[in-house]
Design a protein around this motif. Structure first.
Motif, PDB file in Angstrom:
ATOM      1  N   VAL A 137       0.846  -1.208   0.000  1.00 41.97           N
ATOM      2  CA  VAL A 137       0.000   0.000   0.000  1.00 41.97           C
ATOM      3  C   VAL A 137       0.880   1.256   0.000  1.00 41.97           C
ATOM      4  CG1 VAL A 137      -1.622   1.375   1.372  1.00 41.97           C
ATOM      5  CG2 VAL A 137      -2.029  -1.072   1.047  1.00 41.97           C
ATOM      6  N   VAL A 138       1.893   1.279   0.871  1.00 43.43           N
ATOM      7  CA  VAL A 138       2.771   2.455   0.975  1.00 43.43           C
ATOM      8  C   VAL A 138       3.448   2.750  -0.364  1.00 43.43           C
ATOM      9  CG1 VAL A 138       4.946   3.309   1.978  1.00 43.43           C
ATOM     10  CG2 VAL A 138       3.201   2.305   3.457  1.00 43.43           C
ATOM     11  N   PHE A 139       3.983   1.707  -1.015  1.00 38.84           N
ATOM     12  CA  PHE A 139       4.732   1.944  -2.247  1.00 38.84           C
ATOM     13  C   PHE A 139       3.819   2.172  -3.448  1.00 38.84           C
ATOM     14  CE2 PHE A 139       8.036   0.082   0.433  1.00 38.84           C
ATOM     15  CZ  PHE A 139       8.947   1.129   0.337  1.00 38.84           C
ATOM     16  N   THR A 140       2.606   1.643  -3.369  1.00 37.44           N
ATOM     17  CA  THR A 140       1.631   1.981  -4.407  1.00 37.44           C
ATOM     18  C   THR A 140       1.319   3.474  -4.347  1.00 37.44           C
ATOM     19  OG1 THR A 140       0.640  -0.213  -4.292  1.00 37.44           O
ATOM     20  CG2 THR A 140      -0.688   1.516  -5.310  1.00 37.44           C
ATOM     21  N   LEU A 141       1.084   3.980  -3.127  1.00 35.26           N
ATOM     22  CA  LEU A 141       0.789   5.413  -2.957  1.00 35.26           C
ATOM     23  C   LEU A 141       1.980   6.266  -3.406  1.00 35.26           C
ATOM     24  CD1 LEU A 141      -1.072   5.340   0.500  1.00 35.26           C
ATOM     25  CD2 LEU A 141      -2.075   5.678  -1.777  1.00 35.26           C
ATOM     26  N   ALA A 142       3.189   5.816  -3.074  1.00 30.98           N
ATOM     27  CA  ALA A 142       4.392   6.568  -3.472  1.00 30.98           C
ATOM     28  C   ALA A 142       4.507   6.640  -4.992  1.00 30.98           C
ATOM     29  CB  ALA A 142       5.640   5.906  -2.886  1.00 30.98           C
ATOM     30  N   ASN A 143       4.138   5.541  -5.685  1.00 36.15           N
ATOM     31  CA  ASN A 143       4.237   5.518  -7.143  1.00 36.15           C
ATOM     32  C   ASN A 143       3.063   6.198  -7.839  1.00 36.15           C
ATOM     33  OD1 ASN A 143       6.597   3.777  -8.510  1.00 36.15           O
ATOM     34  ND2 ASN A 143       6.195   2.998  -6.455  1.00 36.15           N
TER      35      ASN A 143
END
Length: 461
Positions: A137-143
């Motif tokens: 979830v965190v890295f999806t939001l970052a991307n």
């Protein structure tokens, strides 16, 4: 095939700076394969692992130089997939693009699971799948946010990994000369004892190459990212130049420190040789310190792979080789120019990979992992063939764009291709590596078959 070598302007946002690209080039390749996986290489090659890393690193450097030459002349978010299409036809761009995307989203699951195992060890109250969910979830939001946010994330992740390796090299060198408290100079005893520098002969060095060559995968992402900088041609040339030399120094240098300080027979596959060295020179809580570094390395690689896979599938959609719906780019505000649907499509498959890894790590997921095991070599081979074809065309049509040139062209390109063929043959003769070649060959064959059917349909249409 494209008649013109001119690059189309990208609809993506130019949010990446030179420092982002340089660190992405360094960080994309420094992962758990180096910090933990190198132990397996030392176990088969002994001190000769230094030669194994030199050979594998030289091959990776040649591939990056070819890729840098083409990307500086024709920057594109699909990088080598676009180059393959221009050099060899649509089938090549389609095949290499989808295979690389599949490789990234499968490896992404290994990284997410590995990071979750470490986090679960620190906070046992949160189940492993819970940590995977948090990271994804965190890295999806970052991307999904502006590309410069991804660049900043990756810059600091990579900086921490690079800092850890530099510190390791400094401490290790001081220990070798006996300049640390409670240490004596070690001399060359560990390099020449226990069977000599090549205890298992040249066959050990070759086995070491097979164990470490895939640790250099990930360098390619920097040429994909270059398309989202304000001066792609200049920035990618500089990033490639700095990345390859520094990576060779980090990899070969740290192996030299490890096998000089400790007897190679003390290495165990699956255990980090870096931890063994830090323990030996008296660094307190060496295991936990290295755990933090490996944790950051895994999250950094996860972030970079999610980015690379989304840009690759976006580029495929641009050229009509993937569903057109993936072309939607966010507009307005700080996060303009982000291919959100391409990011979500890559994340969705990444989630499926993670679930398979958690549920069936030794069956379904193992087959998927074997299916991408040797794909990197196919990608590298197509990069080399593309460079052979495109170099002459660029010299004829746009020589001013050749700001970065492949060394010793065409001989070194042919040498690199021969080396890749040799690695594949050696993998076929190695019992542990053979399944990877066979499964990867089947996956490559399936993608080539789809590409061929599409070509036939296009001609008939």
């Amino acid at each position: 095939m494209h008649d013109s070598l001119a690059s189309e302007p990208e609809p993506l946002s130019p949010g990446l700076k030179q420092r982002h690209l340089t660190m992405l080039g360094l960080g994309g390749v420094i992962g758990a394969g180096l910090f933990v996986g190198s132990g397996a290489g030392i176990a088969v090659a002994g001190p000769g692992i230094v030669v194994s890393y030199l050979i594998a690193g030289a091959l990776a450097m040649l591939v990056m130089r070819m890729l840098g030459e083409m990307s500086a002349a024709m920057p594109a978010s699909g990088a080598f997939s676009v180059h393959a299409e221009r050099a060899l036809g649509r089938w090549a761009g389609f095949s290499v693009g989808w295979l690389y995307w599949f490789l990234l989203v499968v490896v992404l699951a290994v990284e997410a699971t590995g990071a979750a195992q470490i986090a679960h060890g620190w906070v046992p109250g949160v189940p492993q799948w819970g940590w995977v969910l948090v990271f994804m979830v965190v890295f999806t939001l970052a991307n999904l946010a502006a590309v410069k946010n991804f660049g900043e994330f990756e810059f600091w992740f990579a900086a921490l990994k690079v800092g850890a390796i530099v510190l390791f090299l400094v401490l290790g060198t001081l220990a070798i000369f006996g300049w640390l408290p409670d240490t004596d100079p070690v001399g060359l005893a560990n390099l020449t004892g226990q069977g000599g520098f090549l205890p298992n002969g040249w066959s050990g060095v070759v086995s070491g190459v097979l164990a470490v060559v895939f640790a250099f995968g990930g360098l390619e992402v920097v040429t994909i990212a270059a398309a989202e900088s304000d001066d792609p041609a200049r920035h990618v040339a500089r990033a490639v130049r700095s990345a390859v030399w520094r990576i060779l120094l980090f990899y070969v240098g740290s192996m030299l420190v490890i096998v000089t300080l400790l007897p190679w027979t003390a290495m165990r596959p699956g255990e980090s040789p870096y931890v063994a060295v830090l323990d030996a020179i008296g660094v307190p809580a060496a295991g936990q310190v290295m755990n933090v570094v490996v944790f950051v390395a895994l999250l950094s690689a996860l972030n970079a792979n999610l980015y690379g896979s989304s840009r690759m599938v976006f580029s495929l959609a641009e050229r009509g080789e993937a569903p057109r719906g993936l072309l939607r780019v966010s507009g307005g505000g700080n996060a303009s120019g982000v291919p959100r649907r391409a990011v979500l499509a890559s994340v969705a498959f990444g989630f499926v990979s993670v679930l398979l890894n958690l549920k069936w790590p030794d069956s379904v997921f193992l087959y998927m992992l074997n299916a991408v095991g040797a794909v990197l070599l196919f990608v590298w081979a197509l990069i080399a063939v593309s460079q052979l074809r495109l170099r002459r065309r660029i010299e004829r049509e746009a020589p001013e764009t050749l700001t970065l040139r492949m060394w010793g062209f065409p001989w070194l390109t042919w040498t690199a291709l021969a080396a890749m063929g040799a690695v594949l043959v050696l993998m076929l003769t190695d019992d542990a590596a053979r399944p990877q070649v066979l499964w990867s060959g089947a996956a490559t064959g399936a993608v080539l078959l789809v590409a061929w059917v599409r070509e036939l349909r296009t001609k008939r249409g």
